[in-house]
Design a protein around this motif. Structure first.
Motif, PDB file in Angstrom:
ATOM      1  N   GLU A  80       0.800  -1.221   0.000  1.00  0.00           N
ATOM      2  CA  GLU A  80       0.000   0.000   0.000  1.00  0.00           C
ATOM      3  C   GLU A  80       0.837   1.277   0.000  1.00  0.00           C
ATOM      4  N   VAL A  81       0.224   2.327  -0.526  1.00  0.00           N
ATOM      5  CA  VAL A  81       0.779   3.678  -0.483  1.00  0.00           C
ATOM      6  C   VAL A  81      -0.229   4.531   0.278  1.00  0.00           C
ATOM      7  N   VAL A  82       0.207   5.108   1.420  1.00  0.00           N
ATOM      8  CA  VAL A  82      -0.697   5.852   2.291  1.00  0.00           C
ATOM      9  C   VAL A  82      -0.101   7.221   2.587  1.00  0.00           C
ATOM     10  N   SER A  83      -0.887   8.256   2.319  1.00  0.00           N
ATOM     11  CA  SER A  83      -0.487   9.625   2.651  1.00  0.00           C
ATOM     12  C   SER A  83      -1.586  10.242   3.507  1.00  0.00           C
ATOM     13  N   ILE A  84      -1.243  10.565   4.751  1.00  0.00           N
ATOM     14  CA  ILE A  84      -2.181  11.211   5.669  1.00  0.00           C
ATOM     15  C   ILE A  84      -1.728  12.659   5.841  1.00  0.00           C
ATOM     16  N   GLY A  85      -2.573  13.586   5.408  1.00  0.00           N
ATOM     17  CA  GLY A  85      -2.206  14.999   5.474  1.00  0.00           C
ATOM     18  C   GLY A  85      -1.335  15.437   4.318  1.00  0.00           C
ATOM     19  N   GLY A  86      -1.358  14.694   3.246  1.00  0.00           N
ATOM     20  CA  GLY A  86      -0.587  15.027   2.048  1.00  0.00           C
ATOM     21  C   GLY A  86      -1.266  14.431   0.824  1.00  0.00           C
ATOM     22  N   ALA A  87      -0.513  14.367  -0.264  1.00  0.00           N
ATOM     23  CA  ALA A  87      -1.071  13.860  -1.521  1.00  0.00           C
ATOM     24  C   ALA A  87      -0.153  12.801  -2.110  1.00  0.00           C
ATOM     25  N   ILE A  88      -0.733  11.979  -2.972  1.00  0.00           N
ATOM     26  CA  ILE A  88       0.028  10.966  -3.713  1.00  0.00           C
ATOM     27  C   ILE A  88       0.133  11.438  -5.157  1.00  0.00           C
ATOM     28  N   HIS A  89       1.351  11.538  -5.649  1.00  0.00           N
ATOM     29  CA  HIS A  89       1.616  11.953  -7.033  1.00  0.00           C
ATOM     30  C   HIS A  89       2.221  10.747  -7.762  1.00  0.00           C
ATOM     31  N   LYS A  90       1.442  10.148  -8.648  1.00  0.00           N
ATOM     32  CA  LYS A  90       1.855   8.912  -9.318  1.00  0.00           C
ATOM     33  C   LYS A  90       2.050   9.162 -10.807  1.00  0.00           C
TER      34      LYS A  90
END
Length: 127
Positions: A80-90
């Motif tokens: 998994e890829v988890v970002s809490i309080g941020g964003a995922i840039h794929k």
């Protein structure tokens, strides 16, 4: 002379072997960014108050609390890829084995960033 040469070569090979074979298992950072380079393989990456950039392989999870996650075109994440309080840039070509979880909490990244500096007043604001 030949024995000394063989001894020196043997010592150099033994000394350099760990350097060539070294692989980080887990990366856990507090307040500083992490880069998993193209030729790196790690087990897991967790950061608090910073960003993660993955261009290599992460066998399990990538987690950023209060930061962004950047997955380059050669990134491979096993779970998994988890970002809490941020964003995922794929970027196109990046591979994620399981879920991508992005939970944006307005102001969390600035609060965490403020609290990870040497100014400990940020911690008082957090609690």
């Amino acid at each position: 002379m030949k024995k000394y040469f063989q001894l020196i070569v043997g010592i150099l090979l033994l000394a350099l072997f760990p350097i060539c074979d070294a692989q980080a298992k887990d990366i856990v950072k507090f307040g500083s960014d992490v880069l998993v380079d193209k030729n790196m393989t790690v087990e897991e990456v967790v950061v608090f108050g910073a960003n993660i950039t993955v261009n290599g392989t992460v066998q399990k999870d990538v987690v950023a609390i209060g930061g962004d996650i950047f997955l380059g075109p050669s990134a491979k994440v096993g779970k998994e890829v988890v970002s809490i309080g941020g964003a995922i840039h794929k970027e196109p070509g990046a591979q994620v084995g399981d879920n991508e979880v992005e939970l944006n909490i307005p102001g969390l990244s600035s609060l965490i960033g403020f609290s990870t500096t040497t100014n400990w007043v940020g911690w008082a604001l957090a609690f």
